[in-house]
Every structure is written in structure tokens, then in C-alpha cells.
Write a protein that holds these residues in place. Sequence first.
Motif, mmCIF file in Angstrom:
data_model
loop_
_atom_site.group_PDB
_atom_site.id
_atom_site.type_symbol
_atom_site.label_atom_id
_atom_site.label_comp_id
_atom_site.label_asym_id
_atom_site.label_seq_id
_atom_site.Cartn_x
_atom_site.Cartn_y
_atom_site.Cartn_z
ATOM 1 N N LEU A 124 -11.499 26.219 42.230
ATOM 2 C CA LEU A 124 -10.480 25.481 42.182
ATOM 3 C C LEU A 124 -10.177 25.067 40.785
ATOM 4 C CD1 LEU A 124 -8.415 23.383 43.594
ATOM 5 C CD2 LEU A 124 -9.990 21.629 43.275
ATOM 6 N N TRP A 125 -9.003 25.278 40.366
ATOM 7 C CA TRP A 125 -8.717 25.171 38.860
ATOM 8 C C TRP A 125 -7.770 23.936 38.739
ATOM 9 C CZ3 TRP A 125 -10.717 29.597 35.797
ATOM 10 C CH2 TRP A 125 -10.864 30.888 36.520
ATOM 11 N N ALA A 126 -7.645 23.621 37.348
ATOM 12 C CA ALA A 126 -6.647 22.796 37.033
ATOM 13 C C ALA A 126 -5.862 23.277 35.602
ATOM 14 C CB ALA A 126 -7.319 21.399 36.612
ATOM 15 N N ILE A 127 -4.583 23.205 35.687
ATOM 16 C CA ILE A 127 -3.623 23.468 34.560
ATOM 17 C C ILE A 127 -2.535 22.083 34.475
ATOM 18 C CG2 ILE A 127 -1.955 24.788 33.223
ATOM 19 C CD1 ILE A 127 -3.261 27.551 34.735
ATOM 20 N N CYS A 128 -2.986 21.533 33.353
ATOM 21 C CA CYS A 128 -2.255 20.334 33.242
ATOM 22 C C CYS A 128 -1.522 20.036 31.682
ATOM 23 C CB CYS A 128 -3.446 18.921 33.287
ATOM 24 S SG CYS A 128 -4.341 19.337 34.819
ATOM 25 N N VAL A 129 -0.888 19.294 31.682
ATOM 26 C CA VAL A 129 -0.042 18.815 30.489
ATOM 27 C C VAL A 129 0.175 17.428 30.465
ATOM 28 C CG1 VAL A 129 2.021 19.072 29.119
ATOM 29 C CG2 VAL A 129 1.160 21.227 30.047
ATOM 30 N N GLN A 130 -0.042 16.782 29.367
ATOM 31 C CA GLN A 130 0.110 15.331 29.168
ATOM 32 C C GLN A 130 0.634 15.048 27.632
ATOM 33 O OE1 GLN A 130 -3.532 12.966 29.068
ATOM 34 N NE2 GLN A 130 -4.175 14.059 27.345
ATOM 35 N N SER A 131 1.505 13.862 27.735
ATOM 36 C CA SER A 131 2.032 13.702 26.411
ATOM 37 C C SER A 131 1.162 13.075 25.376
ATOM 38 C CB SER A 131 3.520 12.694 26.454
ATOM 39 O OG SER A 131 3.097 11.767 27.154
ATOM 40 N N ASP A 132 0.205 12.344 25.940
ATOM 41 C CA ASP A 132 -0.907 11.744 25.192
ATOM 42 C C ASP A 132 -1.714 12.853 24.233
ATOM 43 O OD1 ASP A 132 -3.279 10.116 24.511
ATOM 44 O OD2 ASP A 132 -2.583 8.878 26.027
ATOM 45 N N GLU A 133 -2.008 12.519 23.166
ATOM 46 C CA GLU A 133 -2.828 13.319 22.215
ATOM 47 C C GLU A 133 -4.339 13.366 22.424
ATOM 48 O OE1 GLU A 133 -1.499 15.295 20.068
ATOM 49 O OE2 GLU A 133 0.378 14.485 19.515
ATOM 50 N N ASP A 134 -4.656 12.253 23.481
ATOM 51 C CA ASP A 134 -6.272 11.934 23.501
ATOM 52 C C ASP A 134 -6.694 12.986 24.945
ATOM 53 O OD1 ASP A 134 -8.813 11.657 23.949
ATOM 54 O OD2 ASP A 134 -8.273 9.285 23.671
ATOM 55 N N ASN A 163 -0.570 19.890 25.652
ATOM 56 C CA ASN A 163 0.029 18.636 25.160
ATOM 57 C C ASN A 163 1.609 19.123 25.095
ATOM 58 O OD1 ASN A 163 0.993 17.012 22.477
ATOM 59 N ND2 ASN A 163 -0.155 15.710 23.959
ATOM 60 N N GLY A 164 2.333 17.863 25.473
ATOM 61 C CA GLY A 164 3.859 17.799 25.501
ATOM 62 C C GLY A 164 4.669 17.015 26.209
ATOM 63 N N SER A 165 5.722 16.538 25.817
ATOM 64 C CA SER A 165 6.751 15.669 26.667
ATOM 65 C C SER A 165 7.667 16.260 27.230
ATOM 66 C CB SER A 165 7.071 14.582 25.644
ATOM 67 O OG SER A 165 7.724 13.426 26.442
ATOM 68 N N LYS A 166 8.813 16.671 26.556
ATOM 69 C CA LYS A 166 10.024 17.377 27.005
ATOM 70 C C LYS A 166 9.696 18.792 27.302
ATOM 71 C CE LYS A 166 12.736 17.957 22.921
ATOM 72 N NZ LYS A 166 11.355 17.853 22.139
ATOM 73 N N PRO A 167 10.279 19.404 28.388
ATOM 74 C CA PRO A 167 9.994 20.858 28.545
ATOM 75 C C PRO A 167 10.219 21.631 27.400
ATOM 76 C CG PRO A 167 11.667 19.692 30.140
ATOM 77 C CD PRO A 167 11.420 18.906 29.173
ATOM 78 N N GLY A 168 9.087 22.421 27.316
ATOM 79 C CA GLY A 168 9.151 23.523 26.265
ATOM 80 C C GLY A 168 8.049 23.130 25.067
ATOM 81 N N ASP A 169 7.824 21.525 25.123
ATOM 82 C CA ASP A 169 6.963 21.207 24.022
ATOM 83 C C ASP A 169 5.581 22.039 23.938
ATOM 84 O OD1 ASP A 169 8.684 19.208 23.108
ATOM 85 O OD2 ASP A 169 7.639 17.517 24.021
ATOM 86 N N VAL A 170 5.305 22.129 25.207
ATOM 87 C CA VAL A 170 3.646 22.851 25.299
ATOM 88 C C VAL A 170 3.803 24.105 24.400
ATOM 89 C CG1 VAL A 170 4.195 24.063 27.144
ATOM 90 C CG2 VAL A 170 1.668 23.054 26.731
ATOM 91 N N LEU A 171 4.936 24.822 24.321
ATOM 92 C CA LEU A 171 4.820 26.097 23.587
ATOM 93 C C LEU A 171 4.796 25.834 21.959
ATOM 94 C CD1 LEU A 171 7.868 27.686 25.481
ATOM 95 C CD2 LEU A 171 5.522 28.097 25.988
ATOM 96 N N ARG A 172 4.533 24.724 21.619
ATOM 97 C CA ARG A 172 4.137 24.577 20.263
ATOM 98 C C ARG A 172 2.585 23.951 20.076
ATOM 99 N NH1 ARG A 172 9.108 20.954 19.580
ATOM 100 N NH2 ARG A 172 7.757 19.130 19.684
ATOM 101 N N ASP A 173 1.971 23.743 21.240
ATOM 102 C CA ASP A 173 0.490 23.694 21.441
ATOM 103 C C ASP A 173 -0.402 24.945 21.188
ATOM 104 O OD1 ASP A 173 -1.908 22.953 21.882
ATOM 105 O OD2 ASP A 173 -1.643 21.640 23.648
ATOM 106 N N GLN A 174 -0.379 25.335 20.092
ATOM 107 C CA GLN A 174 -1.162 26.656 20.064
ATOM 108 C C GLN A 174 -2.535 26.614 20.464
ATOM 109 O OE1 GLN A 174 0.589 29.034 18.746
ATOM 110 N NE2 GLN A 174 2.436 27.970 18.067
ATOM 111 N N ARG A 175 -3.281 25.547 20.384
ATOM 112 C CA ARG A 175 -4.605 25.566 21.017
ATOM 113 C C ARG A 175 -4.482 25.827 22.571
ATOM 114 N NH1 ARG A 175 -7.244 23.406 24.359
ATOM 115 N NH2 ARG A 175 -5.449 21.772 24.529
#
Length: 193
Positions: A124-134, A163-175
Motif C-alpha cells: 500500500l502506497w500513498a501519494i498526497c498533496v496539501q497546500s500546507d507547508e508543514d 505541496n500545492g493549492s491550485k492545479p499545477g502548483d505541485v509542478l513547482r515543488d522540486q523536492r
Amino acid sequence: MNAHRFLFLVASARREGNTELLARRAAASLPPSIEQKWLHLDEFPLSRFEDIRHHGGKNNMYPQPEGNEQLLLESTLAADDIVIVAPVYWYSLPASAKLYMDYWSAWLRVPGADFRKRMAGKHLWAICVQSDEDPKRAELLLSTLRYSAEYMDMQWGGELLGNGSKPGDVLRDQRALAAAEHFFQTEAAAVRR
Ligand SMILES: Cc1cc2nc3c(=O)[nH]c(=O)nc-3n(C[C@H](O)[C@H](O)[C@H](O)COP(=O)(O)O)c2cc1C
């Protein structure tokens, strides 16, 4: 030999959001020999979950699933790896993913499904995104899944958090993008061997 199968269950309440984008990045590293099945849980809605476990006698068994429930059960059992692709909603799982997990409780009691035995050993794996930085604020969602894997004698594959809020934001999360490239690496290598 049967092909190794990954099931991606997308629980975002919109299409092509950040979690799906991040999951597609991670999945791109899987070799073609691994089958990928992608299901958007909102396209296969489940009815309200009913707890009949203690009705007594034979009535504490659940009926044979039909429709969307049957498709989700069969897809779950057919998979070697199950990836919950879920945005963080109120520090937890989106309702569609939580309802899907509630149904595991029913499937444990479907005559002939052999659910517990057949789930044991899957990853079982998890792939998640949140807008919170923490990242700690995703911990409730992640521990829900980790504990559930443990309860089912499944293996915990790992978690990928973006990390991201609106669609596409996560593409700026280089980590997160860098982590996505290697996320399934060990599993893919094990299948190749
Ligand atoms: C109902 C709802 C609840 C949310 N709750 C949280 C939250 O608790 N913590 C957080 O960091 N972000 C929260 N968010 C923001 C989403 O996690 C964020 O927008 C994410 O990128 C959405 O993923 P998606 O683009 O794949 O749909 C919430 C969004 C919605 C719609």
C-alpha cells in the motif's frame, strides 16, 4: 507468469489536480512490464457504507458486491500494489477514499472473497498533496493508511508528499518531483529481477 499490477485510486474531487499530476510523474518510472490501472473514485461512487457486522447469525456476512463496488473489489484484489492518490482534505483522507477503505471492512465479510488472505503481502502506497507547508499536517492521513496496511498484513510501500493549492502548483515543488522519480524504484527493480 501474471503481470505485476499497480492500481492507482485517485481520490481528488477534481480531474488532473496536483495529486494526480504527482502520481503520473511517479508512475512514469515504472517499467512497461508493470500494468497500471487508474481509477478515479468519484467516477465509481459507492453507496453509504452500512455496518452489519453484529447483526447476528449469517446476517453479519455482506452480500456479493455488484456494480461499482464489485469493480473496486475486483480491481483491488487483482492488484499487487495499491496506490492511494489523495489530496489532504481537512488533515485527512478525502471522503471517497475513506468510503473505499470502509468497504474493506465489508469485503472482509463477503463469502468467498478471501479478502484478508488475498490482501496480505500487497503493498500500500500513498501519494498526497496539501497546500500546507508543514509535512506534519499530512501525518493523520498517512498514519491512517499505514495503520490500515498493518492491520491487513500488507506492506507499507511508502509515501510521497507534495505541496500545492491550485492545479499545477505541485509542478513547482522540486523536492516532490525529484522524489517522484525514484518513488517506485525498489518495487520496479524487484519486479525486474
Ligand atoms: C475540502 C478541502 C479540504 C482541504 N483541506 C486541506 C487541509 O486540511 N490541509 C491542507 O494543507 N490543504 C487542504 N486542502 C487543499 C488541498 O489539499 C490542495 O488544494 C491540493 O492541492 C488539492 O489536490 P488536487 O489538486 O489533487 O485536487 C483542502 C482542499 C479541499 C477542497
